[in-house]
Enzyme design. Sequence first.
Site, PDB file in Angstrom:
ATOM      1  N   ALA A  40      58.633 100.517 -60.163  1.00 55.41           N
ATOM      2  CA  ALA A  40      58.654  99.660 -61.272  1.00 55.41           C
ATOM      3  C   ALA A  40      58.157 100.482 -62.392  1.00 55.41           C
ATOM      4  O   ALA A  40      57.296 101.407 -62.577  1.00 55.41           O
ATOM      5  CB  ALA A  40      57.905  98.455 -61.052  1.00 55.41           C
ATOM      6  N   ASP A  41      58.651  99.959 -63.757  1.00 48.27           N
ATOM      7  CA  ASP A  41      58.135 100.154 -65.194  1.00 48.27           C
ATOM      8  C   ASP A  41      58.097  98.970 -65.816  1.00 48.27           C
ATOM      9  O   ASP A  41      59.200  98.090 -66.092  1.00 48.27           O
ATOM     10  CB  ASP A  41      58.913 101.210 -65.736  1.00 48.27           C
ATOM     11  N   THR A  42      57.120  98.762 -66.592  1.00 45.74           N
ATOM     12  CA  THR A  42      56.887  97.625 -67.367  1.00 45.74           C
ATOM     13  C   THR A  42      56.565  97.865 -69.017  1.00 45.74           C
ATOM     14  O   THR A  42      55.666  98.760 -69.177  1.00 45.74           O
ATOM     15  CB  THR A  42      55.772  96.461 -67.004  1.00 45.74           C
TER      16      THR A  42
END
Length: 191
Positions: free
Chosen positions: A69-71
């Site tokens: 994931a990347d936020t």
Amino acid sequence: MERIILASASPRRKELLKMLTGDRFQVFTSSYDEGTAQKSDPAELVTRNSLGKAREVARHFNDGVIISADTVVLCREEILGKPDNAAMAKGMLRKVSGQQVQAITGITVLDVSRNREITRHEITNLWIKQLSEEDVESYVNSGEPFGKAGAFAVQGKGALFVERIEGDFFNAVGLPLFRLGRMLKEMGIQL
């Protein structure tokens, strides 16, 4: 159940995945360079980064399911990543003060054995209260803004700044569990 590999060093993502799988996963940190494409479409940026992390980690395994994931936080069309220092954290907090912002997470599930991958993104709206200089100084001095997109942690002391949330709370923490569950099911993986 297939082996699950979390492609993240984030303690928050580790805690969230543990809620779904217990201790039945391992952590393997990606060395993928996320870059700083500030002019990119935020949803495109996080999905590209998430996919890049998953693919980089997949090179080290012959089987298993990689989750990455990347936020980022989007504030008035500006992508806010993680602050590198106190001045940067203070600047980000001043920007989000009194604003509606979006936590945007790209998430990838990659099945190494079957060479299948799914990448999606999730958006959560957050309304941040007007922050005083004392709020900003005190929060930065707590050390919590570091390593957090937008320089605040909705699951920590930063919760005191969030007036309202619309969407997946866990997405604002960094791993949209509802979306992840649907993606795993789409891959044929039951939790």
